[in-house]
Write an enzyme that holds these catalytic residues in place. Structure first.
Site, PDB file in Angstrom:
ATOM      1  N   HIS A   1     -39.608 -36.539 -58.115  1.00 51.31           N
ATOM      2  CA  HIS A   1     -38.496 -36.102 -58.965  1.00 51.31           C
ATOM      3  C   HIS A   1     -38.763 -36.545 -60.399  1.00 51.31           C
ATOM      4  CE1 HIS A   1     -34.440 -34.885 -59.978  1.00 51.31           C
ATOM      5  NE2 HIS A   1     -34.174 -36.094 -60.458  1.00 51.31           N
TER       6      HIS A   1
ATOM      7  N   ASP B   1     -32.245 -39.552 -56.478  1.00 50.98           N
ATOM      8  CA  ASP B   1     -32.436 -38.103 -56.410  1.00 50.98           C
ATOM      9  C   ASP B   1     -33.654 -37.727 -55.573  1.00 50.98           C
ATOM     10  OD1 ASP B   1     -30.192 -37.651 -57.876  1.00 50.98           O
ATOM     11  OD2 ASP B   1     -31.193 -36.880 -59.657  1.00 50.98           O
TER      12      ASP B   1
ATOM     13  N   HIS C   1     -33.207 -40.604 -65.561  1.00 48.56           N
ATOM     14  CA  HIS C   1     -32.258 -39.571 -65.971  1.00 48.56           C
ATOM     15  C   HIS C   1     -30.910 -40.201 -66.321  1.00 48.56           C
ATOM     16  CE1 HIS C   1     -34.715 -36.319 -63.640  1.00 48.56           C
ATOM     17  NE2 HIS C   1     -35.248 -36.620 -64.803  1.00 48.56           N
TER      18      HIS C   1
ATOM     19  N   ASP D   1     -27.915 -39.381 -66.017  1.00 49.32           N
ATOM     20  CA  ASP D   1     -26.822 -39.368 -65.024  1.00 49.32           C
ATOM     21  C   ASP D   1     -27.027 -40.419 -63.936  1.00 49.32           C
ATOM     22  OD1 ASP D   1     -28.973 -37.793 -63.983  1.00 49.32           O
ATOM     23  OD2 ASP D   1     -27.621 -36.805 -62.592  1.00 49.32           O
ATOM     24  N   HIS D   2     -28.074 -41.252 -64.102  1.00 47.72           N
ATOM     25  CA  HIS D   2     -28.298 -42.389 -63.196  1.00 47.72           C
ATOM     26  C   HIS D   2     -28.444 -43.707 -63.962  1.00 47.72           C
ATOM     27  CE1 HIS D   2     -28.995 -40.073 -59.410  1.00 47.72           C
ATOM     28  NE2 HIS D   2     -29.154 -39.123 -60.317  1.00 47.72           N
TER      29      HIS D   2
ATOM     30  N   HIS E   1     -25.927 -37.881 -55.319  1.00 54.86           N
ATOM     31  CA  HIS E   1     -25.038 -36.759 -55.655  1.00 54.86           C
ATOM     32  C   HIS E   1     -24.270 -36.268 -54.431  1.00 54.86           C
ATOM     33  CE1 HIS E   1     -26.586 -35.755 -59.758  1.00 54.86           C
ATOM     34  NE2 HIS E   1     -27.691 -36.319 -59.286  1.00 54.86           N
TER      35      HIS E   1
ATOM     36  N   HIS F   1     -33.988 -44.099 -61.329  1.00 53.89           N
ATOM     37  CA  HIS F   1     -34.840 -43.364 -62.267  1.00 53.89           C
ATOM     38  C   HIS F   1     -34.153 -43.198 -63.615  1.00 53.89           C
ATOM     39  CE1 HIS F   1     -32.406 -40.189 -60.417  1.00 53.89           C
ATOM     40  NE2 HIS F   1     -32.801 -39.329 -61.347  1.00 53.89           N
TER      41      HIS F   1
END
Length: 308
Positions: free
Chosen positions: A152, A176, A96, A98-99, A214, A94
């Site tokens: 998400h 996520d 975001h 942090d990905h 995570h 996805h």
């Protein structure tokens, strides 16, 4: 704040700052990880930022590599160089940062690298848009299937590495959507949408290995203990996780068989959980709607319990 993070340059600036802080705070990564080797396919969890995992998947026979969710390109590139592997593609779950924050840098570094993801999610550097159940093959042994799992984010995708081609269990890279004993927050979908996505995970083979985005295991299991206090399997898993995290060791993978026993977000059908939450099915409520209401209540309690 969420719109700023996902839709403006400020989000990327914030991500770069978080990346810098994490590199300084955890020069060797937030957790100690070990590769898992399944008949010549090596899966390496790479700890990045403060609690994320990127996954480097290598066919050791051909040295072809695929990377899942490379938020920070630096440790990913170091891993590829150490392994002597050639990056074929990025599989992005996805948008975001942090990905997805390292997608473009890796694409620049490895000219033939393709970037896969769902077009609805505005994935950085996307070259190959995916739809539900699309297959992606690299050589003769790395066979992935993408599943569209919104909730998400609107375009969230999970990737299943088919174990049949390598004579072992399949591996699910869940981003996520699902964590060890947890699920992602519903930023861009309602409980019914998220339930459908979680049911996709629930329909997969019990032996499937779960590789989440995570390191949330300890918090998630402590929350699960609050909502389903009499779950013995969860108690045993929590003791193991506390031992692992006491030494800063990675807690993945788990198996879907395990998750179905203690992950409350995969147990919306469980009457034990319904009782613990104090919920009952209404007379005019169908089963799926009731399970979505159970999931909504679980997520509400988790959001209050801890902001994850």
């Amino acid at each position: 704040m969420y719109s700023l993070y996902t839709r403006t340059k400020l989000g990327y600036i914030f991500h770069k700052r978080q990346m810098k802080k994490a590199r300084e705070r955890y020069p060797a990564g937030h957790s100690k990880t070990q590769p898992t080797v399944i008949n010549g396919i090596k899966i390496i969890p790479v700890p990045i930022l403060s609690d994320n995992y990127t996954y480097v998947v290598i066919d050791t026979a051909s040295n072809m590599a695929v990377v899942v969710d490379p938020a920070d390109p630096q440790p990913v590139q170091a891993c590829l160089e150490e392994e002597g592997a050639e990056l074929q593609a990025v599989l992005c779950t996805h948008k975001h940062w942090d990905h997805s924050g390292g997608n473009r840098a890796l694409k620049r570094r490895y000219m033939s690298c393709r970037v896969y993801g769902n077009a609805m999610d505005n994935i950085p550097g996307l070259t190959h848009p995916l739809s539900d159940k699309d297959t992606i093959d690299f050589g003769t042994r790395l066979h992935f299937r993408a599943f569209y799992t919104p909730g998400h984010t609107v375009g969230h995708v999970i990737y299943l590495l088919d174990g049949r081609a390598i004579g072992g269990p399949s591996s699910l890279f869940s981003g996520d959507l699902v964590f060890l004993s947890g699920c992602g927050r519903m930023f861009e979908g309602n409980a019914s949408t998220m339930l459908s996505s979680l049911d996709t995970v629930g329909s997969l083979n019990d032996e499937t290995l779960l590789w989440p985005g995570h390191e949330y295991a300890e918090d998630n299991l402590l929350f699960a203990a609050e909502v389903e206090p009499c779950n013995v399997v969860r108690d045993q898993k929590l003791q193991w996780v506390l031992q692992q995290r006491g030494q800063r060791l990675c807690t993945c993978p788990s198996t879907l068989a395990e998750e179905k026993q203690y992950n409350p977000f995969l147990r919306s059908h469980s009457q034990d959980l319904h009782r613990a939450l104090g919920l009952q099915q209404k007379q005019d409520e169908d089963w799926t709607s009731y399970r979505a209401r159970v999931l909504e209540e679980l997520r509400r309690r988790k959001d209050i319990y801890k902001d994850r």
